[in-house]
Design an enzyme around this catalytic site. Sequence first.
Site, PDB file in Angstrom:
ATOM      1  N   LYS B 122       1.259  -1.640  -0.351  1.00  0.00           N
ATOM      2  CA  LYS B 122       0.690   0.297   0.312  1.00  0.00           C
ATOM      3  C   LYS B 122       1.116   1.782  -0.305  1.00  0.00           C
ATOM      4  CE  LYS B 122      -3.337  -2.660   2.366  1.00  0.00           C
ATOM      5  NZ  LYS B 122      -4.486  -3.326   3.347  1.00  0.00           N
ATOM      6  N   GLN B 166      -4.719  -2.135   9.852  1.00  0.00           N
ATOM      7  CA  GLN B 166      -4.270  -3.317   8.518  1.00  0.00           C
ATOM      8  C   GLN B 166      -5.333  -4.946   9.827  1.00  0.00           C
ATOM      9  OE1 GLN B 166      -3.372  -3.537   5.347  1.00  0.00           O
ATOM     10  NE2 GLN B 166      -3.640  -6.451   5.875  1.00  0.00           N
ATOM     11  N   ASP B 189     -11.615   2.800   3.675  1.00  0.00           N
ATOM     12  CA  ASP B 189     -12.750   1.329   3.209  1.00  0.00           C
ATOM     13  C   ASP B 189     -14.095   1.157   3.389  1.00  0.00           C
ATOM     14  OD1 ASP B 189     -10.142  -0.444   3.379  1.00  0.00           O
ATOM     15  OD2 ASP B 189     -10.072  -0.894   5.434  1.00  0.00           O
TER      16      ASP B 189
END
Lengths: 362, 362
Positions: B122, B166, B189
Amino acid sequence: MASMILSDPSSAASVHRLSFTRFSNSLVFLRRFVGPLHVFSHTAALPRALSLHAPCSSRFITASMAAEPSAKVIDGKSVAKQIREEISAEVTKLKEAIGVVPGLAVVLVGDRKDSATYVRNKKIACESVGIKSFEVNLPNDASEQEVLKYISDFNGEPLVHGILVQLPLPSHMNEQNILNAVMIEKDVDGFHPLNIGRLAMRGREPMFVPCTPKGCIELLHRYGVDIKGKRAVVIGRSNIVGMPAALLLQREDATVTIVHSRTKNPEEITRQADIIISAVGQPNMVRGSWIKPGAVIIDVGINPVEDASSPRGYRLVGDVCYDEACKIAAAITPVPGGVGPMTIAMLLSNTVSSAKRAYNFN
Amino acid sequence: MASMILSDPSSAASVHRLSFTRFSNSLVFLRRFVGPLHVFSHTAALPRALSLHAPCSSRFITASMAAEPSAKVIDGKSVAKQIREEISAEVTKLKEAIGVVPGLAVVLVGDRKDSATYVRNKKIACESVGIKSFEVNLPNDASEQEVLKYISDFNGEPLVHGILVQLPLPSHMNEQNILNAVMIEKDVDGFHPLNIGRLAMRGREPMFVPCTPKGCIELLHRYGVDIKGKRAVVIGRSNIVGMPAALLLQREDATVTIVHSRTKNPEEITRQADIIISAVGQPNMVRGSWIKPGAVIIDVGINPVEDASSPRGYRLVGDVCYDEACKIAAAITPVPGGVGPMTIAMLLSNTVSSAKRAYNFN
């Protein structure tokens, strides 16, 4: 009672009337429904959006439908009465155990007679089960700030466990701002996006489920209708009925399809359903030919159609052609007397649940 | 790249693996998938949940499928590359116009090698488009309070426009508490229930759309696939792919059915679909016989199956039997190289959108 509740502009029957105008056999109603979201005039006896003609013709009647009515009638009026008695007992228990009386606050802005009637009915329903009702009436020219101030006060008031803003609000107010101001713990209407999000998500629980779809599922439960693994079709995708009804069916493991104004073959898709929930506000739109033999039908629509034989000049019919459906379905809600009485029963239920949650009382 | 991203335990391929075990032809996989939610071991080369055998047999092949492959390949890798270039240009524009550099913060707890790899990927992806990445690594025995403290700091940090925790978190932490602590304006997200609620509601707009379903719809758009009025079937109802994908299709006026583990006739229902999005994590579950000729297929699954001819001993396949599907569908995403590369591109896109919104920059 049912017609009064369901002609409430904040309730099921009216709000999605506008969104479902492309079915082939409903085009005739299009112009009639492009108007205010409420169905009944607050001054006249005749509904504003009265349909001139919405017969169930015989052209779709098949051999199986020609039989006598065989569907079980899902009696929402009787179930709602039973639920009110249960709520009344819960209220008594809550009071006796910890001295708490559930409270519902209603905010009414303006002088619409229909809104005043709905608020009065809610108040009467509250009192009949022992829920304390609080009411604020503000003039039509009240400012948004004033309304927000009252909501804020109710948010902080421990005697109030549910807050309901009577819709429609005057046009100078931002409805979304005002509804969002109701704290989620007291949003007994269950329309807050956080509630809807939790309803959509597996492993999450909404604080409240919107009253009308909750009433639909409650009817299925009380009549012992299996939902798990069944094909379900929800007709209509409004925020207050169709969409949350679909999410509720999905939570109970039905395989759900939402049929809406852009659906190309609604009849064919609906005919696959074991359970149909219709919430579009189109009189008699769902014909016998749309229904799989043995299906269970929950009809949320409350639509006025002209009827010269009635003293009022009109009568109320559902979205589903009852005469055809009751010969082919296994069970069906009548209109009126089906889903209608359930909506306010679920509002009372949400208010009591809120009070119990506030005091961690089981 | 794709396989690394899609084996990310916080991503599409793995999380709903457990929820879809009742299809008749998938029972063989049940035991294999009752295990940790992540697919790949962080130490060994072989996937933990490797399927021994998941062939597309020929028994379902019909005359039309016996033809040569004719489906257009929906090249997610190439679309994702193009999107990254567009994002890079947007980042430059934002910086030049108002001096703002979008920032993404990633919170990593523990020392899982796989999680460290995903976070590193990422970070690399961010840097490649000019997004500044922030990272916090906490030890496995960190307290929930410590994690919440960092999230709170990032919530208040104006250089950070997106926050990503995460997953999985160590078992002593309450994942829901931690995810809920991310402020909605930075929830790139898109999993916050408030975002999901807005996604479900007509007339509301979510702050962010979850990355994988957003990537699916973006592929349909970029390949000019009409959605309005089409029948769509989403296979799988996870919070992170299936459910939001269905809501997105519904927003674009498709008629949507979610097929899930309790659906009795998934093949028959899927065969009605013009658009299929499959996100269940069952290798080759969707056979040719499930597909309507001319359908468009978005395959979110990334499933490792044993392959002695591969140097790694396994290869990755989708939920859809590609060999059969590409002879009958109009278009299909390959696995890998389809949806996989889109997820991280959408994460970058959400981060840039967030920065633009923070500064009201269009």
